[in-house]
Design a protein around this motif. Structure first.
Motif, PDB file in Angstrom:
ATOM      1  N   ILE A  10       0.873  -1.162   0.000  1.00  0.00           N
ATOM      2  CA  ILE A  10       0.000   0.000   0.000  1.00  0.00           C
ATOM      3  C   ILE A  10       0.911   1.212   0.000  1.00  0.00           C
ATOM      4  O   ILE A  10       1.514   1.555   1.001  1.00  0.00           O
ATOM      5  CB  ILE A  10      -0.939   0.001   1.215  1.00  0.00           C
ATOM      6  N   VAL A  11       1.052   1.818  -1.153  1.00  0.00           N
ATOM      7  CA  VAL A  11       1.946   2.952  -1.330  1.00  0.00           C
ATOM      8  C   VAL A  11       1.123   4.148  -1.794  1.00  0.00           C
ATOM      9  O   VAL A  11       0.436   4.055  -2.814  1.00  0.00           O
ATOM     10  CB  VAL A  11       3.045   2.643  -2.379  1.00  0.00           C
ATOM     11  N   PRO A  12       1.134   5.265  -1.050  1.00  0.00           N
ATOM     12  CA  PRO A  12       0.390   6.445  -1.514  1.00  0.00           C
ATOM     13  C   PRO A  12       0.785   6.794  -2.943  1.00  0.00           C
ATOM     14  O   PRO A  12       1.972   6.896  -3.259  1.00  0.00           O
ATOM     15  CB  PRO A  12       0.802   7.533  -0.518  1.00  0.00           C
ATOM     16  N   TRP A  13      -0.230   6.972  -3.795  1.00  0.00           N
ATOM     17  CA  TRP A  13       0.072   7.206  -5.202  1.00  0.00           C
ATOM     18  C   TRP A  13       0.629   8.610  -5.409  1.00  0.00           C
ATOM     19  O   TRP A  13       0.104   9.594  -4.879  1.00  0.00           O
ATOM     20  CB  TRP A  13      -1.191   7.027  -6.037  1.00  0.00           C
ATOM     21  N   THR A  14       1.710   8.716  -6.169  1.00  0.00           N
ATOM     22  CA  THR A  14       2.290   9.992  -6.560  1.00  0.00           C
ATOM     23  C   THR A  14       2.696   9.886  -8.009  1.00  0.00           C
ATOM     24  O   THR A  14       3.348   8.920  -8.405  1.00  0.00           O
ATOM     25  CB  THR A  14       3.534  10.351  -5.713  1.00  0.00           C
ATOM     26  N   ASP A  21       8.788   1.901  -8.068  1.00  0.00           N
ATOM     27  CA  ASP A  21       8.578   1.353  -9.402  1.00  0.00           C
ATOM     28  C   ASP A  21       7.304   0.518  -9.360  1.00  0.00           C
ATOM     29  O   ASP A  21       7.320  -0.649  -8.985  1.00  0.00           O
ATOM     30  CB  ASP A  21       9.775   0.492  -9.821  1.00  0.00           C
ATOM     31  N   ARG A  22       6.195   1.132  -9.738  1.00  0.00           N
ATOM     32  CA  ARG A  22       4.910   0.452  -9.623  1.00  0.00           C
ATOM     33  C   ARG A  22       4.756  -0.707 -10.597  1.00  0.00           C
ATOM     34  O   ARG A  22       3.880  -1.548 -10.418  1.00  0.00           O
ATOM     35  CB  ARG A  22       3.776   1.462  -9.793  1.00  0.00           C
ATOM     36  N   THR A  26       2.754  -6.430  -7.740  1.00  0.00           N
ATOM     37  CA  THR A  26       1.692  -7.315  -8.207  1.00  0.00           C
ATOM     38  C   THR A  26       0.321  -6.740  -7.890  1.00  0.00           C
ATOM     39  O   THR A  26      -0.596  -6.781  -8.718  1.00  0.00           O
ATOM     40  CB  THR A  26       1.829  -8.709  -7.562  1.00  0.00           C
ATOM     41  N   THR A  27       0.163  -6.188  -6.689  1.00  0.00           N
ATOM     42  CA  THR A  27      -1.113  -5.634  -6.264  1.00  0.00           C
ATOM     43  C   THR A  27      -0.907  -4.267  -5.645  1.00  0.00           C
ATOM     44  O   THR A  27       0.015  -4.067  -4.859  1.00  0.00           O
ATOM     45  CB  THR A  27      -1.820  -6.557  -5.249  1.00  0.00           C
ATOM     46  N   GLN A  28      -1.767  -3.328  -6.025  1.00  0.00           N
ATOM     47  CA  GLN A  28      -1.736  -1.994  -5.453  1.00  0.00           C
ATOM     48  C   GLN A  28      -3.108  -1.662  -4.893  1.00  0.00           C
ATOM     49  O   GLN A  28      -4.130  -2.065  -5.441  1.00  0.00           O
ATOM     50  CB  GLN A  28      -1.361  -0.958  -6.512  1.00  0.00           C
ATOM     51  N   ASN A  29      -3.126  -0.923  -3.788  1.00  0.00           N
ATOM     52  CA  ASN A  29      -4.374  -0.590  -3.125  1.00  0.00           C
ATOM     53  C   ASN A  29      -4.680   0.890  -3.288  1.00  0.00           C
ATOM     54  O   ASN A  29      -3.800   1.740  -3.138  1.00  0.00           O
ATOM     55  CB  ASN A  29      -4.296  -0.942  -1.633  1.00  0.00           C
ATOM     56  N   PHE A  30      -5.940   1.192  -3.623  1.00  0.00           N
ATOM     57  CA  PHE A  30      -6.393   2.559  -3.786  1.00  0.00           C
ATOM     58  C   PHE A  30      -7.727   2.730  -3.067  1.00  0.00           C
ATOM     59  O   PHE A  30      -8.460   1.761  -2.871  1.00  0.00           O
ATOM     60  CB  PHE A  30      -6.598   2.905  -5.267  1.00  0.00           C
ATOM     61  N   THR A  31      -8.032   3.950  -2.699  1.00  0.00           N
ATOM     62  CA  THR A  31      -9.353   4.260  -2.150  1.00  0.00           C
ATOM     63  C   THR A  31     -10.122   5.058  -3.192  1.00  0.00           C
ATOM     64  O   THR A  31      -9.713   6.158  -3.572  1.00  0.00           O
ATOM     65  CB  THR A  31      -9.253   5.067  -0.845  1.00  0.00           C
ATOM     66  N   ILE A  32     -11.219   4.468  -3.656  1.00  0.00           N
ATOM     67  CA  ILE A  32     -12.078   5.090  -4.664  1.00  0.00           C
ATOM     68  C   ILE A  32     -13.495   5.096  -4.127  1.00  0.00           C
ATOM     69  O   ILE A  32     -14.014   4.062  -3.708  1.00  0.00           O
ATOM     70  CB  ILE A  32     -12.039   4.320  -6.000  1.00  0.00           C
ATOM     71  N   GLN A  41      -1.680  -6.406 -11.164  1.00  0.00           N
ATOM     72  CA  GLN A  41      -0.910  -6.400 -12.405  1.00  0.00           C
ATOM     73  C   GLN A  41      -0.260  -7.765 -12.589  1.00  0.00           C
ATOM     74  O   GLN A  41       0.062  -8.446 -11.621  1.00  0.00           O
ATOM     75  CB  GLN A  41       0.197  -5.344 -12.363  1.00  0.00           C
ATOM     76  N   ASP A  42      -0.052  -8.153 -13.829  1.00  0.00           N
ATOM     77  CA  ASP A  42       0.720  -9.355 -14.119  1.00  0.00           C
ATOM     78  C   ASP A  42       2.142  -8.915 -14.445  1.00  0.00           C
ATOM     79  O   ASP A  42       2.450  -8.527 -15.577  1.00  0.00           O
ATOM     80  CB  ASP A  42       0.108 -10.120 -15.291  1.00  0.00           C
ATOM     81  N   ILE A  43       3.006  -8.947 -13.447  1.00  0.00           N
ATOM     82  CA  ILE A  43       4.362  -8.422 -13.607  1.00  0.00           C
ATOM     83  C   ILE A  43       5.253  -9.370 -14.404  1.00  0.00           C
ATOM     84  O   ILE A  43       6.396  -9.024 -14.727  1.00  0.00           O
ATOM     85  CB  ILE A  43       5.015  -8.124 -12.245  1.00  0.00           C
TER      86      ILE A  43
END
Length: 240
Positions: A10-14, A21-22, A26-32, A41-43
């Motif tokens: 869980i990395v704050p998006w910038t 290096d996003r 494999t997985t990123q967490n966002f609040t929508i 993602q399939d890395i």
């Protein structure tokens, strides 16, 4: 042993964050829309702007999702939306959360990834079992679409067409425009997140204008604040 330390973070998006290096996550967490969304993602896929683009979360998807969130649920309630080149599913999930009936489309070769991303989030959010690959929860579905080809299997015309990082190569522009025309009516509106990449893709906007479409660039001050200084633009296109 395979290094798995980047599989979930869980990395704050910038935008253009030099410390993260996003593409390696494999997985990123966002609040929508107040909901926690996990984007996979399939890395292991060889991804660049010419191939396998559906397997990576591109910045334009986040930009467009946050902009649509600002438009609010009153704008999307009971609207029919289609996401062209849905990829990891973020834009489709966002519009579903905002109350629209959404069709996420992707190439047949990559649709399994789109289905997986959407199904996992819809299941988590609704706490229900959505095993069917055609109808993933209430008011959201995933269907194959190759631009320029038959669209009779889609529930057209749509109120809103969405696209993020789908205009990136001149060779795809005519087919994309054909599909847009096929699935729209005079009342359809399109929102497009776009970053110039220098592949001659600007012909897309020229071709739209020649067909009589009205193309408006959303002012940067209306973008999510994370994108004020980015290379991205958001376009609103009236399909008339």
């Amino acid at each position: 042993m395979e290094n798995t330390k980047h599989e979930f973070q869980i990395v704050p998006w910038t935008y253009n964050n030099p410390r993260v290096d996003r593409t390696c996550l494999t997985t990123q967490n966002f609040t929508i829309c107040g909901q926690s969304i996990n984007i996979t993602q399939d890395i292991h896929k060889d991804v660049d702007i010419t191939k396998n683009t559906a397997y990576r979360l591109w910045d334009g998807a986040y930009l467009l999702s946050k902009y649509l969130e600002k438009l609010g649920s009153q704008y999307f309630k009971d609207k029919t939306c289609i996401d062209l080149g849905a990829g990891c599913g973020m834009v489709a999930i966002t519009t579903w959360l905002l109350g629209s009936k959404v069709t996420a489309t992707e190439l047949s070769s990559a649709i399994g990834h789109t289905e997986k991303c959407i199904r996992e989030n819809i299941t988590k959010i609704t706490n229900c079992n959505t095993e069917k690959h055609i109808n993933l929860g209430k008011n959201i579905e995933v269907k194959p679409l190759k631009w320029g080809e038959n669209t009779e299997h889609l529930s057209k015309p749509y109120d809103i067409i969405l696209g993020s990082d789908i205009v990136y190569h001149q060779s795809l522009c005519n087919d994309l425009i054909k599909s847009i025309c096929d699935i729209s009516s005079k009342n359809t509106v399109m929102y497009l997140a776009y970053k110039p990449r220098g592949f001659g893709e600007e012909i897309f906007f020229d071709s739209l204008a020649k067909k009589g479409f009205l193309v408006f660039k959303i002012p940067k001050c209306e973008h999510p604040k994370e994108f004020f200084n980015s290379d991205y633009d958001i376009y609103k296109i009236d399909l008339k």
